[in-house]
Design a protein around this motif. Structure first.
Motif, short mmCIF file in Angstrom:
data_model
loop_
_atom_site.label_atom_id
_atom_site.label_comp_id
_atom_site.label_asym_id
_atom_site.label_seq_id
_atom_site.Cartn_x
_atom_site.Cartn_y
_atom_site.Cartn_z
N PRO A 197 0.81 -1.22 0.00
CA PRO A 197 0.00 0.00 0.00
C PRO A 197 0.84 1.28 0.00
O PRO A 197 0.31 2.35 0.25
CB PRO A 197 -0.75 -0.12 1.34
N PHE A 198 2.16 1.17 -0.31
CA PHE A 198 3.04 2.33 -0.12
C PHE A 198 2.77 3.43 -1.15
O PHE A 198 2.51 3.16 -2.31
CB PHE A 198 4.50 1.88 -0.17
N GLY A 199 2.85 4.64 -0.66
CA GLY A 199 2.71 5.81 -1.52
C GLY A 199 1.29 6.15 -1.90
O GLY A 199 1.06 7.06 -2.69
N THR A 200 0.31 5.43 -1.35
CA THR A 200 -1.09 5.69 -1.71
C THR A 200 -1.76 6.68 -0.75
O THR A 200 -2.89 7.08 -0.97
CB THR A 200 -1.91 4.39 -1.66
N GLY A 201 -1.07 7.01 0.35
CA GLY A 201 -1.68 7.87 1.37
C GLY A 201 -2.54 7.09 2.35
O GLY A 201 -3.09 7.64 3.29
N GLN A 202 -2.65 5.77 2.11
CA GLN A 202 -3.51 4.95 2.98
C GLN A 202 -2.78 4.42 4.21
O GLN A 202 -3.42 4.00 5.17
CB GLN A 202 -4.05 3.75 2.20
N VAL A 203 -1.45 4.42 4.16
CA VAL A 203 -0.70 3.92 5.32
C VAL A 203 -0.75 4.99 6.41
O VAL A 203 -0.14 6.04 6.31
CB VAL A 203 0.76 3.61 4.94
N HIS A 204 -1.53 4.72 7.43
CA HIS A 204 -1.72 5.71 8.50
C HIS A 204 -0.85 5.41 9.72
O HIS A 204 -0.42 6.31 10.40
CB HIS A 204 -3.20 5.72 8.93
N MET A 205 -0.65 4.13 9.97
CA MET A 205 0.07 3.76 11.18
C MET A 205 0.96 2.56 10.87
O MET A 205 0.55 1.66 10.14
CB MET A 205 -0.95 3.39 12.28
N GLY A 206 2.16 2.58 11.40
CA GLY A 206 3.06 1.43 11.27
C GLY A 206 3.28 0.84 12.65
O GLY A 206 3.72 1.55 13.55
N VAL A 207 2.94 -0.41 12.80
CA VAL A 207 3.17 -1.09 14.08
C VAL A 207 4.22 -2.17 13.82
O VAL A 207 4.05 -2.99 12.91
CB VAL A 207 1.87 -1.73 14.63
N SER A 208 5.31 -2.13 14.58
CA SER A 208 6.37 -3.13 14.37
C SER A 208 6.63 -3.89 15.66
O SER A 208 6.57 -3.33 16.75
CB SER A 208 7.68 -2.45 13.94
N VAL A 209 6.93 -5.17 15.48
CA VAL A 209 7.34 -6.01 16.60
C VAL A 209 8.77 -6.47 16.31
O VAL A 209 9.07 -6.90 15.19
CB VAL A 209 6.41 -7.23 16.78
N PHE A 210 9.65 -6.33 17.31
CA PHE A 210 11.02 -6.83 17.22
C PHE A 210 11.23 -7.84 18.34
O PHE A 210 10.74 -7.64 19.45
CB PHE A 210 12.03 -5.71 17.42
N SER A 211 11.97 -8.90 18.06
CA SER A 211 12.22 -9.88 19.11
C SER A 211 13.50 -10.66 18.82
O SER A 211 13.94 -10.74 17.68
CB SER A 211 11.05 -10.86 19.21
N ASP A 212 14.06 -11.25 19.88
CA ASP A 212 15.23 -12.11 19.67
C ASP A 212 14.85 -13.59 19.71
O ASP A 212 15.72 -14.44 19.64
CB ASP A 212 16.34 -11.80 20.70
N SER A 213 13.54 -13.88 19.87
CA SER A 213 13.14 -15.28 19.83
C SER A 213 11.84 -15.42 19.05
O SER A 213 10.98 -14.53 19.07
CB SER A 213 12.96 -15.84 21.25
N ALA A 214 11.74 -16.54 18.34
CA ALA A 214 10.56 -16.77 17.51
C ALA A 214 9.31 -16.84 18.37
O ALA A 214 8.25 -16.34 17.99
CB ALA A 214 10.74 -18.07 16.71
N GLN A 215 9.44 -17.42 19.56
CA GLN A 215 8.26 -17.59 20.40
C GLN A 215 7.73 -16.26 20.92
O GLN A 215 6.55 -15.95 20.81
CB GLN A 215 8.60 -18.51 21.58
N ALA A 216 8.62 -15.43 21.45
CA ALA A 216 8.19 -14.13 21.98
C ALA A 216 7.64 -13.25 20.86
O ALA A 216 6.69 -12.50 21.05
CB ALA A 216 9.35 -13.44 22.69
#
Lengths: 461, 209
Positions: free
Chosen positions: A126-145
């Motif tokens: 959806p990049f560049g369309t003006g529709q991306v309002h919020m970016g939520v990112s998750v970072f982790s050092d383990s697949a489970q978490a």
């Protein structure tokens, strides 16, 4: 593994003068090793739902307190300008954002030199369309978490009919944490004054915090202009997201065409970046890779260019030297400390395949979601794109461009300084093609709370 | 003062060479005879020249023109009381030796002209690329020289001020005409070509001995 463990459990401390418990974790926490995560792009169709989501999610957004001994998994939240509008921020707050941020990355394609294959008209939805309002990112050092935290985040935003998940891109989980062209990346980061930790070996003097976080003096002495009210701007920063597709087939063909043996290929690959695949810098390992050096954060960035003024070890035009010239004497007056960015590079898709040489391999989904953070991210990105990435004049390289993220024109060259005569390679290609991008504001935790709690009266659409 | 005019882009460019020539002849119909005759003498040559342009004037950003790698900047700004005297004394001290400008590495030339009985400054320069991306670098690297040169101007906000770009753009006037011998060569390119030329000469001298 987090920074403090990678460094052997000890980190020389210095006074923390920044409001670490109000700044989002992603601003200061280094990418874990190994790393796993997801970038989610959301659209907010219902202002009330958007604010309620922020109220629900903010308690789970990690702060940068004790960022050097980061916990397991963390969430970050960033809002684009169209997102600020969708959340119904007051008109004077909206007006107080910088012009380039308000127009968005796609509209700044001239300033960013995003032409030809990098043109926003070729970007993925959806990049560049003006529709991306919020970016939520998750970072982790383990697949489970990672899985658990992502589940929790999803639970919050999926509850609302007025919130749409436009895209969700998993990243990381790569063998050896290598990037899509097969290198260990994100090694050099700026040291930030007042962040609580002494600079790592080779980071140089700490840079004034105002270059990276709003509300503090920058290198020029004064704090940068920030969005108002104060609670909205202070302790926040701007984020540029660039989505690159890595053309692995083209890259491997280039290496094969210009090097005869595997050893020569690896040296050429190192000359392009300034580091071997392991991350070992050519300054400290000029003739062959040294994986132990590459993996050691106390040593892999501990060098200057004092003994390499002409680039016989690290070419002047290599990616690493362009992005941080350190003590290189440049042909144009520049202050390296005012163009630094915090880099959070995240690799997605199929791992690097050293034997892929077909044109089809170029389009196997594989690349980078590259995040750069700075209190003046828009200005810095324009500077880098115009001057240090898609130009060579600052290093006396004429029209040559960055071999990693530059947009190469027909017949472009890459120069490898050598004694007695330099080697000049003709026909370097664009190895990473831009397929999307957005500017976000990454508010402080108190700003997220403030937006979530805006009174309904001032929120009529 | 806002005297900036649009650069030779947009509608200017879409006008055909023929239309431009016709307009020129119309305007020259009222010119003194020497001018009218002169135009007729070179008309064929002129037509060929402009039909195959060697270079083109583009916009250098907000204000100013650019040809290839080189941009022009022309500023007319009023002096504050005492400003002209101070600037003249500084320029006379330097006597053409601008080490700070050398350090900038992108300046082809600079000219300071005092107008209207020392009430205004005309400043002209040709330089590589854009100057405004480097404003933060100027602030940390050579702020004093820029403030010494500019503090005599009325309303100079100081190089560290966020208003400085707006101040300069407000006083900048785009040149109507401008000639660049080598639009493709930056200051760094010229220095390199000089070094390469000397090295080649040395080599040839040795081979030819």
């Amino acid at each position: 593994m987090h920074l403090v463990d990678r460094l052997g459990g000890e980190l020389p401390r210095s006074p923390a003068t920044l409001a670490l418990d109000d700044i989002q974790a992603t601003v200061l926490r280094y990418r874990p090793e190994p790393y796993y995560g997801t970038h989610v792009m959301l659209r907010i169709d219902d202002q009330r739902a958007g604010r309620e989501l922020l109220r629900n999610l903010t308690p789970y957004v990690a702060s940068a307190a004790e960022w050097w001994r980061a916990g397991e998994a963390w969430i970050s939240v960033a809002v684009s300008f169209t997102g600020m509008v969708a959340l119904g921020l007051p008109a004077d707050s909206l007006r107080s954002f910088p012009e380039a941020f308000r127009s968005g990355m796609a509209a700044q394609s001239d300033e960013l030199r995003d032409y030809g294959p990098n043109d926003p008209k070729n970007w993925d939805a959806p990049f560049g369309t003006g529709q991306v309002h919020m970016g939520v990112s998750v970072f982790s050092d383990s697949a489970q978490a990672w899985g658990e935290t992502m589940e929790m985040a999803r639970h919050h935003y999926r509850r609302f009919a007025g919130i749409t998940e436009l895209s969700a891109q998993d990243f990381g989980a790569q063998p050896g944490d290598l990037n899509p062209l097969g290198y260990r990346d994100s090694i050099g980061q700026p040291a930030i004054e007042g962040s609580g930790v002494e600079p790592l070996p080779g980071q140089g003097r700490p840079i004034k915090a105002g270059e990276f976080i709003l509300g503090y003096p920058g290198e020029g002495g004064a704090p940068l202009p920030m969005p108002h009210p104060d609670v909205l701007g202070r302790n926040g920063t701007f984020v540029g997201l660039r989505k690159y597709q890595s053309r692995v087939g083209t890259f491997n063909r280039f290496l094969r065409e210009h090097a005869r043996t595997e050893q020569e290929r690896e040296l050429l690959a190192a000359k392009l970046v300034g580091r071997w695949r392991s991350g070992a810098p050519l300054t400290l390992a000029p003739s062959q890779d040294d994986p132990a050096l590459g993996a050691d954060p106390r040593r892999n960035n501990d060098f200057t260019y004092a003994d390499d003024p002409h680039g016989h070890q690290v070419p002047l035009g290599s990616h690493m030297r362009r992005m941080n010239p350190r003590d290189t004497v440049m042909t144009r007056l520049a202050d390296v400390n005012v163009h630094r960015i915090i880099r959070r590079s995240t690799t997605f898709g199929a791992p690097y395949d050293p034997d892929a040489t077909s044109t089809e391999a170029d389009e196997v989904p594989r690349g980078l979601y590259f995040l750069f953070l700075s209190a003046k991210a828009m200005e810095t990105m324009e500077f880098l794109q115009q001057e240090w990435i898609n130009n060579g004049n600052f290093m006396d390289l004429g029209d040559e461009r960055d071999p990693n993220i530059g947009l190469q024109e027909e017949g472009a060259t890459f120069t490898i300084p050598r004694d007695p005569v330099r080697r000049r390679i003709h026909g370097i290609q664009t190895f990473n093609v831009l397929r999307g991008g957005e500017y976000f504001f990454m508010p402080s935790l108190s700003a997220l709370t403030w937006i979530g709690g805006l009174p309904a009266a001032s929120t009529r659409l | 003062m806002s005297t900036s005019t649009p650069t030779a882009t947009g509608s200017e460019q879409v006008r055909t060479v023929q239309q431009k020539l016709e307009q020129l002849r119309d305007l020259f119909a009222d010119a003194p005879e020497v001018g009218r005759k002169a135009l007729e003498n070179v008309l064929t040559e002129l037509k060929t020249q402009v039909s195959e342009p060697r270079t083109r004037m583009e916009s250098a950003g907000r204000v100013g023109s650019r040809q290839g790698n080189v941009s022009e900047l022309t500023i007319i700004a009023p002096f504050a009381p005492g400003g002209a005297e101070r600037l003249r004394a500084f320029l006379q001290l330097l006597d053409g030796n601008f080490d700070g400008a050398n350090k900038v590495g992108s300046l082809h030339d600079m000219r300071f002209v005092f107008l209207d009985n020392d009430t205004k400054l005309l400043f002209c320069t040709a330089f590589d690329g854009d100057w405004d991306p480097y404003i933060d670098d100027f602030v940390t690297q050579i702020p004093d020289y820029l403030d010494i040169l500019s503090c005599g101007l009325e309303g100079w906000p100081g190089i560290r001020s966020p208003e400085v770009k707006d101040y300069l753009a407000r006083h900048q006037i785009t040149a109507e005409g401008w000639y660049v011998a080598h639009p493709d060569l930056t200051v760094a390119d010229i220095s390199r070509l000089k070094r390469v030329g000397q090295a080649v000469d040395e080599f040839l001298d040795k081979v030819g001995d």
